[in-house]
Design a protein around this motif. Structure first.
Motif, PDB file in Angstrom:
ATOM      1  N   GLU A 119       0.800  -1.230   0.000  1.00 17.19           N
ATOM      2  CA  GLU A 119       0.000   0.000   0.000  1.00 17.19           C
ATOM      3  C   GLU A 119       0.831   1.277   0.000  1.00 17.19           C
ATOM      4  OE1 GLU A 119      -1.085   0.963   4.577  1.00 17.19           O
ATOM      5  OE2 GLU A 119      -2.147  -0.719   3.673  1.00 17.19           O
ATOM      6  N   THR A 120       2.110   1.169   0.333  1.00 10.23           N
ATOM      7  CA  THR A 120       2.927   2.383   0.415  1.00 10.23           C
ATOM      8  C   THR A 120       3.761   2.635  -0.837  1.00 10.23           C
ATOM      9  OG1 THR A 120       4.643   1.140   1.585  1.00 10.23           O
ATOM     10  CG2 THR A 120       3.046   2.355   2.930  1.00 10.23           C
ATOM     11  N   CYS A 121       3.698   1.742  -1.820  1.00  7.42           N
ATOM     12  CA  CYS A 121       4.448   1.943  -3.064  1.00  7.42           C
ATOM     13  C   CYS A 121       4.107   3.300  -3.653  1.00  7.42           C
ATOM     14  CB  CYS A 121       4.117   0.851  -4.076  1.00  7.42           C
ATOM     15  SG  CYS A 121       5.005  -0.676  -3.811  1.00  7.42           S
ATOM     16  N   ALA A 122       5.127   4.058  -3.944  1.00  9.34           N
ATOM     17  CA  ALA A 122       4.903   5.428  -4.396  1.00  9.34           C
ATOM     18  C   ALA A 122       5.572   5.722  -5.729  1.00  9.34           C
ATOM     19  CB  ALA A 122       5.402   6.404  -3.326  1.00  9.34           C
ATOM     20  N   GLY A 123       5.754   4.725  -6.562  1.00  3.72           N
ATOM     21  CA  GLY A 123       6.444   4.913  -7.832  1.00  3.72           C
ATOM     22  C   GLY A 123       5.756   5.866  -8.781  1.00  3.72           C
ATOM     23  N   VAL A 124       4.456   6.030  -8.630  1.00  2.00           N
ATOM     24  CA  VAL A 124       3.720   6.989  -9.444  1.00  2.00           C
ATOM     25  C   VAL A 124       3.249   8.111  -8.529  1.00  2.00           C
ATOM     26  CG1 VAL A 124       2.974   5.263 -11.119  1.00  2.00           C
ATOM     27  CG2 VAL A 124       1.530   5.759  -9.168  1.00  2.00           C
TER      28      VAL A 124
END
Length: 142
Positions: free
Chosen positions: A20-25
């Motif tokens: 949920e914390t993936c921030a690639g975009v």
């Protein structure tokens, strides 16, 4: 958010665990990270298509694959699991992941023939995680 706080009910044993914390975009207009957006797309597509796979979709704070976001882990007891990365948080990717999950659910050991993989998941596999040995239980002391 607590790990697993949000989930889609399951009648079986296949689980998609989305970082949920993936921030690639960039965050969307609601301030959601790429991982949260991917989770929302998966839930929406799963609900919309009334898919019949035995599937749980949940989130985890981090899968520790931060250099290759957005990430998810597909797993099931007794089968190899897989971490997919560099995923786009969009409807097409959600449909492809759910199609792959359906193929995975029908496999005996988690292996899905490459020729059957939806195009949108090809090239996105980071690693394979072997199933636990028979009799092993997560967290049990050796």
């Amino acid at each position: 958010m607590i790990d697993g706080e949000r989930s889609v009910p399951s009648c079986g044993d296949v689980e998609l665990v989305v970082c949920e914390t993936c921030a690639g975009v960039r965050s969307d207009v609601y301030g959601r990270s790429g991982g949260a957006q991917l989770y929302a797309e998966l839930v929406e597509e799963h609900t919309r298509a009334a898919r019949d796979t035995s599937l749980t979709i949940r989130t985890v704070r981090c899968l520790w694959a931060c250099k290759r976001p957005c990430n998810l882990h597909i797993r099931s007891h007794g089968r190899s699991g897989y971490v997919l990365c560099d995923l786009e948080p969009d409807p097409a990717t959600a449909r492809a992941v759910l199609e792959y999950a359906s193929l995975y659910a029908r496999s005996a050991d988690g292996a899905v023939p490459f020729r059957s993989w939806p195009d949108a998941v090809r090239g996105h596999f980071l690693c394979r995680i072997p199933p636990a040995a028979p009799g092993d239980e997560e967290g049990s002391p050796e």
